[in-house]
Design a protein around this motif. Structure first.
Motif, PDB file in Angstrom:
ATOM      1  N   ARG A   3       4.271  22.281  -7.801  1.00 50.65           N
ATOM      2  CA  ARG A   3       5.521  21.940  -6.856  1.00 50.65           C
ATOM      3  C   ARG A   3       5.556  20.691  -6.617  1.00 50.65           C
ATOM      4  N   ARG A   4       6.646  19.976  -6.715  1.00 50.42           N
ATOM      5  CA  ARG A   4       6.893  18.700  -6.385  1.00 50.42           C
ATOM      6  C   ARG A   4       6.412  18.046  -5.128  1.00 50.42           C
ATOM      7  N   LYS A   5       5.926  17.028  -5.096  1.00 51.17           N
ATOM      8  CA  LYS A   5       5.284  16.314  -3.758  1.00 51.17           C
ATOM      9  C   LYS A   5       6.066  15.076  -3.560  1.00 51.17           C
ATOM     10  N   ARG A  56       0.873  -1.332   0.022  1.00 46.29           N
ATOM     11  CA  ARG A  56      -0.146  -0.018   0.097  1.00 46.29           C
ATOM     12  C   ARG A  56       0.704   1.169  -0.035  1.00 46.29           C
ATOM     13  N   ALA A  57       1.959   1.378   0.837  1.00 49.59           N
ATOM     14  CA  ALA A  57       2.749   2.522   0.918  1.00 49.59           C
ATOM     15  C   ALA A  57       3.333   2.807  -0.539  1.00 49.59           C
ATOM     16  N   GLN A  58       4.034   1.627  -1.138  1.00 51.07           N
ATOM     17  CA  GLN A  58       4.873   1.789  -2.282  1.00 51.07           C
ATOM     18  C   GLN A  58       3.767   2.349  -3.493  1.00 51.07           C
ATOM     19  N   SER A  59       2.529   1.847  -3.338  1.00 52.78           N
ATOM     20  CA  SER A  59       1.595   2.011  -4.541  1.00 52.78           C
ATOM     21  C   SER A  59       1.539   3.380  -4.331  1.00 52.78           C
ATOM     22  N   LEU A  60       1.303   4.123  -3.447  1.00 52.75           N
ATOM     23  CA  LEU A  60       0.779   5.376  -2.856  1.00 52.75           C
ATOM     24  C   LEU A  60       2.130   6.222  -3.397  1.00 52.75           C
ATOM     25  N   ARG A  61       3.374   5.705  -3.129  1.00 56.81           N
ATOM     26  CA  ARG A  61       4.451   6.304  -3.761  1.00 56.81           C
ATOM     27  C   ARG A  61       4.663   6.686  -5.113  1.00 56.81           C
ATOM     28  N   MET A  62       4.194   5.623  -5.850  1.00 56.74           N
ATOM     29  CA  MET A  62       4.594   5.465  -6.991  1.00 56.74           C
ATOM     30  C   MET A  62       3.383   6.352  -7.723  1.00 56.74           C
ATOM     31  N   ARG A  63       2.188   6.592  -7.189  1.00 53.16           N
ATOM     32  CA  ARG A  63       1.100   7.605  -7.487  1.00 53.16           C
ATOM     33  C   ARG A  63       1.654   9.011  -7.571  1.00 53.16           C
ATOM     34  N   VAL A  64       2.244   9.310  -6.320  1.00 52.79           N
ATOM     35  CA  VAL A  64       2.870  10.668  -6.192  1.00 52.79           C
ATOM     36  C   VAL A  64       3.765  10.992  -7.188  1.00 52.79           C
ATOM     37  N   ILE A  65       4.684   9.997  -7.420  1.00 55.03           N
ATOM     38  CA  ILE A  65       5.714  10.176  -8.781  1.00 55.03           C
ATOM     39  C   ILE A  65       5.059  10.315  -9.850  1.00 55.03           C
ATOM     40  N   ALA A  66       3.994   9.608 -10.089  1.00 51.85           N
ATOM     41  CA  ALA A  66       3.498   9.678 -11.391  1.00 51.85           C
ATOM     42  C   ALA A  66       2.869  11.215 -11.692  1.00 51.85           C
ATOM     43  N   THR A 114       5.163  18.798   0.317  1.00 50.73           N
ATOM     44  CA  THR A 114       5.724  19.342  -0.982  1.00 50.73           C
ATOM     45  C   THR A 114       7.052  19.986  -0.728  1.00 50.73           C
ATOM     46  N   ASP A 115       7.950  19.680  -1.848  1.00 49.48           N
ATOM     47  CA  ASP A 115       9.246  19.963  -1.818  1.00 49.48           C
ATOM     48  C   ASP A 115       9.440  21.505  -2.042  1.00 49.48           C
ATOM     49  N   ARG A 116      10.015  22.033  -0.937  1.00 56.40           N
ATOM     50  CA  ARG A 116      10.075  23.629  -0.782  1.00 56.40           C
ATOM     51  C   ARG A 116      11.457  24.040  -1.565  1.00 56.40           C
ATOM     52  N   SER A 117      12.081  23.154  -2.428  1.00 55.13           N
ATOM     53  CA  SER A 117      13.142  23.641  -3.296  1.00 55.13           C
ATOM     54  C   SER A 117      12.658  24.585  -4.116  1.00 55.13           C
ATOM     55  N   VAL A 158      10.554  19.812 -10.549  1.00 54.02           N
ATOM     56  CA  VAL A 158      10.795  18.476 -10.398  1.00 54.02           C
ATOM     57  C   VAL A 158      11.555  18.013 -11.834  1.00 54.02           C
ATOM     58  N   ASN A 159      12.590  17.129 -11.561  1.00 57.35           N
ATOM     59  CA  ASN A 159      13.465  16.515 -12.176  1.00 57.35           C
ATOM     60  C   ASN A 159      13.133  15.351 -12.521  1.00 57.35           C
ATOM     61  N   GLY A 160      12.956  15.097 -14.001  1.00 50.83           N
ATOM     62  CA  GLY A 160      12.458  13.854 -14.366  1.00 50.83           C
ATOM     63  C   GLY A 160      13.382  12.619 -14.152  1.00 50.83           C
ATOM     64  N   LEU A 161      14.884  12.801 -14.261  1.00 53.19           N
ATOM     65  CA  LEU A 161      15.713  11.854 -13.883  1.00 53.19           C
ATOM     66  C   LEU A 161      15.617  11.305 -12.238  1.00 53.19           C
ATOM     67  N   VAL A 162      15.437  12.309 -11.566  1.00 56.65           N
ATOM     68  CA  VAL A 162      15.024  11.893 -10.124  1.00 56.65           C
ATOM     69  C   VAL A 162      13.899  11.033  -9.855  1.00 56.65           C
ATOM     70  N   GLU A 163      12.866  11.452 -10.480  1.00 53.90           N
ATOM     71  CA  GLU A 163      11.480  11.056 -10.483  1.00 53.90           C
ATOM     72  C   GLU A 163      11.574   9.565 -10.976  1.00 53.90           C
ATOM     73  N   ALA A 164      12.262   9.344 -12.042  1.00 58.20           N
ATOM     74  CA  ALA A 164      12.326   7.936 -12.789  1.00 58.20           C
ATOM     75  C   ALA A 164      13.157   7.102 -11.718  1.00 58.20           C
ATOM     76  N   ALA A 165      14.409   7.469 -11.140  1.00 58.63           N
ATOM     77  CA  ALA A 165      14.891   6.723 -10.127  1.00 58.63           C
ATOM     78  C   ALA A 165      14.002   6.409  -9.003  1.00 58.63           C
ATOM     79  N   ASP A 166      13.359   7.309  -8.582  1.00 55.95           N
ATOM     80  CA  ASP A 166      12.500   7.069  -7.313  1.00 55.95           C
ATOM     81  C   ASP A 166      11.416   6.012  -7.805  1.00 55.95           C
ATOM     82  N   MET A 167      10.994   6.100  -8.951  1.00 55.65           N
ATOM     83  CA  MET A 167      10.053   5.464  -9.638  1.00 55.65           C
ATOM     84  C   MET A 167      10.320   3.863  -9.521  1.00 55.65           C
ATOM     85  N   LYS A 168      11.669   3.659 -10.092  1.00 58.86           N
ATOM     86  CA  LYS A 168      12.370   2.362 -10.161  1.00 58.86           C
ATOM     87  C   LYS A 168      12.507   1.731  -8.608  1.00 58.86           C
TER      88      LYS A 168
END
Length: 135
Positions: free
Chosen positions: A44-46, A15-25, A70-73, A97-107
């Motif tokens: 703003r990135r979440k 459940r936790a990783q599913s929510l994490r993937m939804r946030v990344i998406a 939200t990411d305050r960067s 939002v950095n697409g490469l960071v998000e792709a790594a987080d998604m993986k």
């Protein structure tokens, strides 16, 4: 730890990783979303954060989503004077939002999801073997 507890703990991870993937998406979908108004703030990135959670019924410690923050960067500023969202100086604020960071987080989230699924499958297999031995 009995099989029911191990499945319960792994289910909290699913459940936790599913929510994490939804946030990344959501972050990936909005990586180019700028403000509708000149000089306004873009998307703003979440980020999902987790915490350990004790299940008093089973005695297992699972994982729960603590919150989605939200990411305050800082936003990126791009010079585009003709853009409708440009400020008085001609700069448009782009999402943080950095697409490469998000792709790594998604993986990483995908691998964690798969690990929890494998643990559930292993528990299921042990249960089936136990039933076969009892025959």
């Amino acid at each position: 730890m009995d099989l029911k507890t191990s499945v319960s703990v792994s289910a909290t991870g699913l459940r936790a990783q599913s929510l994490r993937m939804r946030v990344i998406a959501e972050n990936l979908a909005n990586q180019d979303s700028v403000s509708d108004t000149p000089g306004g703030a873009p998307y703003r990135r979440k980020v999902a954060t987790f915490q350990a959670e004790l299940d008093r019924a089973t005695g297992g410690t699972g994982v729960a989503v603590k919150r989605v923050t939200t990411d305050r960067s800082d936003f990126t500023r791009v010079y585009q004077p003709g853009h409708p969202a440009a400020d008085g100086d001609g700069y448009v604020l782009k999402p943080n939002v950095n697409g490469l960071v998000e792709a790594a987080d998604m993986k990483a989230a995908q691998r964690a999801y798969e690990a929890n699924l494998s643990a559930i499958e292993a528990a299921k297999g042990m249960t089936m073997r136990t039933i076969d031995l009892m025959k």
